[in-house]
Scaffold this active site. Structure first.
Site, mmCIF file in Angstrom:
data_model
loop_
_atom_site.group_PDB
_atom_site.id
_atom_site.type_symbol
_atom_site.label_atom_id
_atom_site.label_comp_id
_atom_site.label_asym_id
_atom_site.label_seq_id
_atom_site.Cartn_x
_atom_site.Cartn_y
_atom_site.Cartn_z
ATOM 1 N N ARG A 16 -22.963 -0.279 -45.292
ATOM 2 C CA ARG A 16 -22.274 -1.319 -44.521
ATOM 3 C C ARG A 16 -22.078 -0.886 -43.067
ATOM 4 N NH1 ARG A 16 -17.575 -1.935 -41.849
ATOM 5 N NH2 ARG A 16 -16.520 -0.627 -43.387
ATOM 6 N N HIS A 215 -9.892 6.633 -43.995
ATOM 7 C CA HIS A 215 -11.203 6.184 -43.506
ATOM 8 C C HIS A 215 -11.321 6.778 -42.095
ATOM 9 C CE1 HIS A 215 -14.401 3.000 -42.889
ATOM 10 N NE2 HIS A 215 -14.098 3.279 -41.635
ATOM 11 N N HIS A 217 -13.291 8.330 -38.767
ATOM 12 C CA HIS A 217 -14.498 8.419 -37.935
ATOM 13 C C HIS A 217 -14.538 9.782 -37.244
ATOM 14 C CE1 HIS A 217 -16.423 4.327 -37.871
ATOM 15 N NE2 HIS A 217 -15.406 4.162 -38.700
ATOM 16 N N CYS A 248 -20.060 4.071 -33.112
ATOM 17 C CA CYS A 248 -18.772 3.592 -32.632
ATOM 18 C C CYS A 248 -19.002 2.636 -31.469
ATOM 19 C CB CYS A 248 -17.895 4.762 -32.204
ATOM 20 S SG CYS A 248 -16.248 4.227 -31.725
ATOM 21 N N ASN A 259 -18.809 7.479 -39.094
ATOM 22 C CA ASN A 259 -17.852 8.056 -40.048
ATOM 23 C C ASN A 259 -18.137 9.528 -40.303
ATOM 24 O OD1 ASN A 259 -17.773 5.112 -40.755
ATOM 25 N ND2 ASN A 259 -16.252 5.920 -42.163
#
Lengths: 312, 312
Positions: A16, A215, A217, A248, A259
């Site tokens: 995704r 989550h 990054h 990003c 990520n």
């Protein structure tokens, strides 16, 4: 001194995050090939796609074909995302798993610029979505709090501010009789450092008994230190992306990292004696496949170096 | 809970590690340009080159020209390395600073394969070098313990084994009346994890009062978490390489990552409230210059993304 969990659930969000970020040259067959390869690595969950407007995100125009084309392996959850009711209804009909997602942003400016909504509009939208989930028989789902640590407009987000926006989302879930399955704190632009992770995870823990997930990054290279900070507090659920797929859009540089890399998170867990169920060499192979598919080097260091044999 | 130092000394080893690893296409003027740029970033120490056999390492054939060509800035130490007496004597005459380096390997197999020496031969060689340093008026210098955490032949190195090889090097220094200035634990092949860093740093601390330093490679993506582990134990001296310059000849993959990136270590320190004296945006510019000079992307994520403004 440490409170490591015995098992960590790593959700693979590379398809995704990555396919959304890459230019729209990737053919559907390659997307399916990567998801199928990931299915064989032991990752328990794969986020396959976003149900969003294909006019805005042409990379996701083939999401129905992806959902139909993948070979589902038993024991793996094939999930997806959406931003509104229309997206959810498409997702529901796709055959992919639809976790009842309630989301918001700790940064109001980020919410305004990115989603064109005020905090009040966001909560109303989430309340409506939550009602729709319940109509469709979905129970508790995760809360995603975006920009939980900082954003490129407001800078660092104070813990109190993140807690406030989080509390509103918790209320949406609790009011509906479906308390959150977890609270996922998202470092959307890679702003966090390990002490901030400790501070916010601890504050959320103090306020609620819901499990905390991260989550993270890796935009500025501190990602794995932030994962470590989470693990030490017993966080047992992380999102990560194979090879570090994705980027990003807020970093102003096309080669900014995405990520934290799934295989590096899995390696860290393995080295700390924490089970993940993941076959690291197989995941490294999947990362190399992802690199072949996107046609440029990914940021994962482990994928390039390969594993280190501790007991040769 | 944490024992952060108030100031961390970061030694920039990118020119030596990087130019040694890259193919020999880099012209001397570019090497000098990078060292001069680094001089303007606030790094207190720059390792400029190795005095080694140019037939074996042609990349270092221009070391004398580099030493003569750089513009030395006051307050910056311009250091170098060598492997034997001949190299040391050349270094001494070069005008670069020569820290009285005593080195050995925790892995005997690595020592044999890489330097073609037994542990006994290594200690004898270091004792002779140490005598030569003293003859040349050099006092205490650092100990470098290579493969302190693991090597590609022997796998993970037990703490007891690393301590034993370290003790032999400490003895060489103490016997000569020049106790070590520090003990630098080197993760030569990027084998370490944060718990190993804690275990070995703590064990060395328990045995000796000499300051501990860390030279960490980021081969498998755990580098910054290992730096964090060191900082939490109060380690106040790290080697790092601008942009992540350099690689790992032992990883069997040409694009394997090198040292932890100096700018990422500096960012972590900055975020933890630890001073380094480094101007991070200037260092990011130097990393981008390094990338231009080596003509391929470096592994630093911060260099690509740029800094995050916490207080806009």
């Amino acid at each position: 001194m440490t409170d490591f969990p015995s098992f960590v659930h790593i959700a693979e969000v590379g398809p995704r995050e990555g396919f959304q970020f890459e230019p729209p040259h990737i053919v559907t067959a390659d997307k399916i090939r990567l998801i199928n390869a990931l299915s064989e690595t032991g990752v328990p969950e794969i986020e396959c796609a976003s149900f969003v407007n294909p006019k805005v995100v042409p990379q996701m125009a083939d999401v129905v074909q992806i959902a139909e084309g993948i070979t589902k392996r038993q024991g793996v959850t094939y999930g997806c995302m959406w931003l509104n009711a229309k997206g959810f209804l498409q997702a529901r009909d796709s055959g992919l798993t639809t976790p009842a997602l309630t989301s918001g942003s700790a940064s109001d400016t980020f919410l305004q610029r990115n989603n064109n909504r005020t905090p009040e509009e966001q909560i109303k939208g989430q309340r409506d979505l939550r009602a729709l989930y319940s109509e469709n028989g979905l129970g508790s789902g995760p809360i995603y709090l975006f920009t939980a640590f900082g954003c490129n407009y407001e800078g660092e987000i104070p813990v109190e501010k993140a807690l406030q926006r989080c509390a509103e989302l918790v209320q949406v879930c609790e009011e509906a009789g479906t308390p959150p399955a977890n609270i996922t704190l998202c470092d959307t632009i890679g702003a966090a450092d390990p002490m901030q992770v400790r501070a916010l995870v601890s504050a959320v823990r103090e306020k609620w008994d819901y499990p905390v997930a991260l989550h993270l990054h890796d935009t500025r290279g501190l990602g794995i230190a932030n994962v470590m900070a989470g693990l030490e507090l017993g966080v047992a659920r992380f999102d990560a992306s194979v090879g570090g797929l994705g980027g990003c859009p807020f970093a102003g540089h096309k080669s900014a990292a995405g990520n934290v890399a799934t295989e590096e998170v899995a390696l860290l867990c393995d080295r700390l004696g924490i089970a993940t169920g993941i076959d690291i060499p197989a995941l490294i192979e999947a990362a190399r496949l992802a690199e072949e598919i996107v046609r440029h080097p990914l940021t994962s260091k482990l994928a390039h170096a390969g594993t280190f044999n501790r007991h040769p």
